[in-house]
Motif scaffolding. Structure first.
Motif, PDB file in Angstrom:
ATOM      1  N   GLY A  75      30.969  32.877  42.130  1.00  0.00           N
ATOM      2  CA  GLY A  75      30.870  31.950  43.255  1.00  0.00           C
ATOM      3  C   GLY A  75      31.860  32.311  44.343  1.00  0.00           C
ATOM      4  O   GLY A  75      31.545  32.260  45.524  1.00  0.00           O
ATOM      5  N   GLU A  76      33.059  32.697  43.947  1.00  0.00           N
ATOM      6  CA  GLU A  76      34.074  33.110  44.923  1.00  0.00           C
ATOM      7  C   GLU A  76      33.659  34.395  45.614  1.00  0.00           C
ATOM      8  O   GLU A  76      33.851  34.544  46.809  1.00  0.00           O
ATOM      9  N   ASN A  77      33.058  35.310  44.875  1.00  0.00           N
ATOM     10  CA  ASN A  77      32.583  36.566  45.472  1.00  0.00           C
ATOM     11  C   ASN A  77      31.455  36.318  46.441  1.00  0.00           C
ATOM     12  O   ASN A  77      31.363  36.959  47.491  1.00  0.00           O
ATOM     13  N   ILE A 127      32.248  31.586  30.269  1.00  0.00           N
ATOM     14  CA  ILE A 127      31.079  31.491  31.150  1.00  0.00           C
ATOM     15  C   ILE A 127      31.461  30.807  32.455  1.00  0.00           C
ATOM     16  O   ILE A 127      31.080  31.257  33.545  1.00  0.00           O
ATOM     17  N   ASN A 128      32.227  29.732  32.353  1.00  0.00           N
ATOM     18  CA  ASN A 128      32.672  29.034  33.565  1.00  0.00           C
ATOM     19  C   ASN A 128      33.529  29.940  34.437  1.00  0.00           C
ATOM     20  O   ASN A 128      33.421  29.904  35.669  1.00  0.00           O
ATOM     21  N   ASP A 129      34.373  30.765  33.818  1.00  0.00           N
ATOM     22  CA  ASP A 129      35.193  31.709  34.581  1.00  0.00           C
ATOM     23  C   ASP A 129      34.320  32.715  35.318  1.00  0.00           C
ATOM     24  O   ASP A 129      34.562  33.025  36.489  1.00  0.00           O
ATOM     25  N   VAL A 130      33.306  33.229  34.638  1.00  0.00           N
ATOM     26  CA  VAL A 130      32.403  34.200  35.264  1.00  0.00           C
ATOM     27  C   VAL A 130      31.666  33.548  36.428  1.00  0.00           C
ATOM     28  O   VAL A 130      31.556  34.125  37.517  1.00  0.00           O
ATOM     29  N   LYS A 177      33.699  26.474  22.569  1.00  0.00           N
ATOM     30  CA  LYS A 177      34.520  26.060  23.707  1.00  0.00           C
ATOM     31  C   LYS A 177      35.085  27.280  24.435  1.00  0.00           C
ATOM     32  O   LYS A 177      35.158  27.299  25.662  1.00  0.00           O
ATOM     33  N   LYS A 178      35.466  28.302  23.665  1.00  0.00           N
ATOM     34  CA  LYS A 178      35.975  29.531  24.268  1.00  0.00           C
ATOM     35  C   LYS A 178      34.865  30.223  25.076  1.00  0.00           C
ATOM     36  O   LYS A 178      35.094  30.665  26.202  1.00  0.00           O
ATOM     37  N   PHE A 179      33.661  30.291  24.492  1.00  0.00           N
ATOM     38  CA  PHE A 179      32.535  30.905  25.196  1.00  0.00           C
ATOM     39  C   PHE A 179      32.215  30.138  26.477  1.00  0.00           C
ATOM     40  O   PHE A 179      31.965  30.733  27.525  1.00  0.00           O
ATOM     41  N   GLU A 180      32.251  28.813  26.389  1.00  0.00           N
ATOM     42  CA  GLU A 180      31.976  27.987  27.560  1.00  0.00           C
ATOM     43  C   GLU A 180      33.001  28.250  28.667  1.00  0.00           C
ATOM     44  O   GLU A 180      32.645  28.375  29.834  1.00  0.00           O
TER      45      GLU A 180
END
Length: 71
Positions: A65-67, A57-60, A51-54
């Protein structure tokens, strides 16, 4: 080594060992229960790590996407 100190891969390897031991069904009942409890702890630890890895990954993905939208 305590469950919390193991890497995801180490935990999965240990879990595989436990499963193999339990499938052989040659251990005394008290040892079987101890192995089962350890296995449950490893499953919980692996789930938490996944869950932490997920989330990471979602944060990255979100940041990239914002960049992309800023260009």
């Amino acid at each position: 080594m305590p469950t919390k100190d193991k890497s995801f891969e180490e935990s999965m390897n240990r879990l595989e060992e436990i499963i193999n031991d339990l499938e052989e069904n040659e251990k005394p009942l008290d040892e079987t229960i101890t192995l089962f409890e350890e296995g449950l702890q490893l499953v919980k630890a692996c789930d938490t790590k996944l869950k932490k890895f997920e989330s990471q990954i979602n944060d990255v993905i979100r940041k990239n996407g914002e960049n992309d939208n800023a260009n």
